[in-house]
Design an enzyme around this catalytic site. Structure first.
Site, mmCIF file in Angstrom:
data_model
loop_
_atom_site.group_PDB
_atom_site.id
_atom_site.type_symbol
_atom_site.label_atom_id
_atom_site.label_comp_id
_atom_site.label_asym_id
_atom_site.label_seq_id
_atom_site.Cartn_x
_atom_site.Cartn_y
_atom_site.Cartn_z
ATOM 1 N N ASP A 118 0.841 -1.199 0.000
ATOM 2 C CA ASP A 118 0.000 0.000 0.000
ATOM 3 C C ASP A 118 0.875 1.247 0.000
ATOM 4 O O ASP A 118 1.630 1.480 0.934
ATOM 5 C CB ASP A 118 -0.888 -0.008 1.250
ATOM 6 C CG ASP A 118 -2.053 0.944 1.130
ATOM 7 O OD1 ASP A 118 -2.145 1.634 0.107
ATOM 8 O OD2 ASP A 118 -2.861 0.997 2.073
ATOM 9 N N HIS A 140 -7.939 -1.083 -9.897
ATOM 10 C CA HIS A 140 -7.700 0.026 -8.965
ATOM 11 C C HIS A 140 -6.672 1.003 -9.526
ATOM 12 O O HIS A 140 -6.847 2.231 -9.428
ATOM 13 C CB HIS A 140 -7.214 -0.550 -7.631
ATOM 14 C CG HIS A 140 -7.111 0.455 -6.532
ATOM 15 N ND1 HIS A 140 -8.198 1.128 -6.016
ATOM 16 C CD2 HIS A 140 -6.022 0.920 -5.839
ATOM 17 C CE1 HIS A 140 -7.808 1.947 -5.053
ATOM 18 N NE2 HIS A 140 -6.498 1.846 -4.928
#
Length: 409
Positions: A155, A256
């Site tokens: 992330d 995404h």
């Protein structure tokens, strides 16, 4: 790694938004009770002292706290026009998924290398404001393995670094010099645009300031884990183990990465800085990601969310949302440290007099925004905000953050 932060050319010092990745964080969102706006304003100048007091007990823990102010509280707490770009979080309602807008007047983003340091500062903030605020949301976050989210992917890979991070996050004096002056306030109001021009300090925002958007996402881990690794990778647009992106031609249009890649009209990437954290509870089976993104141009983050929930093109929403549910949404203005230390002084310097508060408000300019409604409550349109383009990068090299080796998505 070494992280350093200089004052802006005009002497303004930003809050500690850009710090090395912290293993622990607490995200505290508060609402201020009616009639306690003056107390909340007075507390702004106490935050730095509280942080130093707790942080002195373990300097190596590198405790920090970023404070954000919501649009509704600004309107209740100050007579000055709110900074351009500050408005309530815009709900994103797609055909399948929704990003809700939820209450929030104050945001405290507390980070440290030890969770006890974060907790102690959060406790002291609560004690100082007891009776004046209510807790709208509180999340205790932690770093998960090698900087991965609970879904198993790294992330923060696309975060800018070093000077690029500074340019993406902070409003620079060059960025806020346009359209300043009392005339721009009235011109914007007469045109029905968002009231936010600040005489002497620029219409888009204050130098050294930024904006932050926060969302709490919960994940359906059983459904996600039922997918094959290949299906999970297709949803993200990158390989799970190596974190290497797929080739552009191999990325699904609803992945995404595709929907979060935003470019300006010249083809340059519009960037933000994320500092997402994992949270969870085994007992309640609540597992999630706390999304937090800082940007000088808040429309960049808003466009990403529109792409995710509405789709680009419409209907092509983010595949990850089939497994992740947004349960909160807030937008906050993050002023400079100078503003927190002396809000009235900063507003006076900008030519706006004292800040005032709803409970003891002083007379201010009568600004007609062209409607009968409170401009803070109106949902802005693209034409309301002149910050649609990337902030201009500083040219004098006099501000920056060195050696920012950040990995955030």
């Amino acid at each position: 790694m070494t992280v350093w932060q200089q004052a802006f050319p005009n002497g303004k010092s930003p809050q500690r938004v850009l710090v090395p990745p912290s293993p622990s964080a607490i995200f505290l969102v508060l609402t201020v009770r009616p009639g306690f706006e003056s107390r909340a304003k007075d507390f702004l100048s106490e935050i730095a002292g509280l942080t130093r007091t707790v942080g002195f007990r373990s300097r190596e823990a590198d405790l920090s706290c970023v404070t954000g102010i919501g649009a509704d509280l600004w309107a209740r707490m100050f007579t000055a026009p709110r900074p351009r770009g500050l408005h309530p979080f815009i709900e994103q309602r797609g055909d399948v998924h929704t990003a809700p807008s939820t209450p929030g007047d104050l945001l405290f983003h507390i980070r440290a290398r030890r969770i006890d340091m974060c907790f102690e500062l959060a406790r002291l903030i609560g004690d100082a404001l007891q009776g004046a605020v209510d807790v709208a949301d509180e999340v205790h976050g932690f770093r998960y393995f090698d900087e991965r989210d609970i879904l198993g992917f790294v992330d923060g890979t696309e975060n800018p670094e070093d000077q690029g991070a500074v340019d993406a996050v902070f409003r620079h004096p060059d960025d806020v010099a346009q359209d300043s002056g009392p005339e721009s306030i009235l011109d914007s109001a007469e045109a029905g645009a968002e009231v936010g021009a600040v005489p002497g300090d620029g219409a888009p925002g204050y130098p050294g300031s930024t904006f932050v958007i926060v969302q709490k996402y919960t994940h359906d881990m059983a459904a996600w884990d039922a997918l094959s690794v290949e299906e999970q990778e297709a949803a993200f647009g990158r390989h799970k183990l190596s974190d290497v992106e797929f080739a552009e031609e191999d990325k699904a249009p609803n992945s995404h990465l595709v929907l979060n890649s935003i470019e300006d009209e010249d083809g340059n990437d519009r960037e933000i800085v994320r500092d997402n954290m994992v949270f969870g509870s085994v007992g309640s089976e609540e597992y999630g990601t706390y999304f937090i993104a800082y940007a000088a141009d808040v429309t960049t983050t808003e466009q990403m969310l529109t792409n995710m929930f509405i789709g680009d093109p419409v209907g092509t929403y983010d595949r990850i949302l089939d497994f992740s549910t947004a349960v909160t949404g807030g937008l906050f203005f993050v002023p400079s440290q100078d503003f927190l230390d002396d809000p009235d002084g900063e507003l006076a310097e900008a030519g706006l007099g004292i800040g005032g508060a709803a409970s003891a408000k002083v007379d201010g300019p009568d600004i007609d925004d062209g409607s009968d409604d409170d401009p803070v409550a109106d949902e802005p349109t693209d034409s309301d905000d002149p910050t649609d383009s990337d902030p201009s990068a500083p040219t004098d090299g006099s501000l920056g953050i060195g050696s920012l080796n950040r990995r955030r998505q």
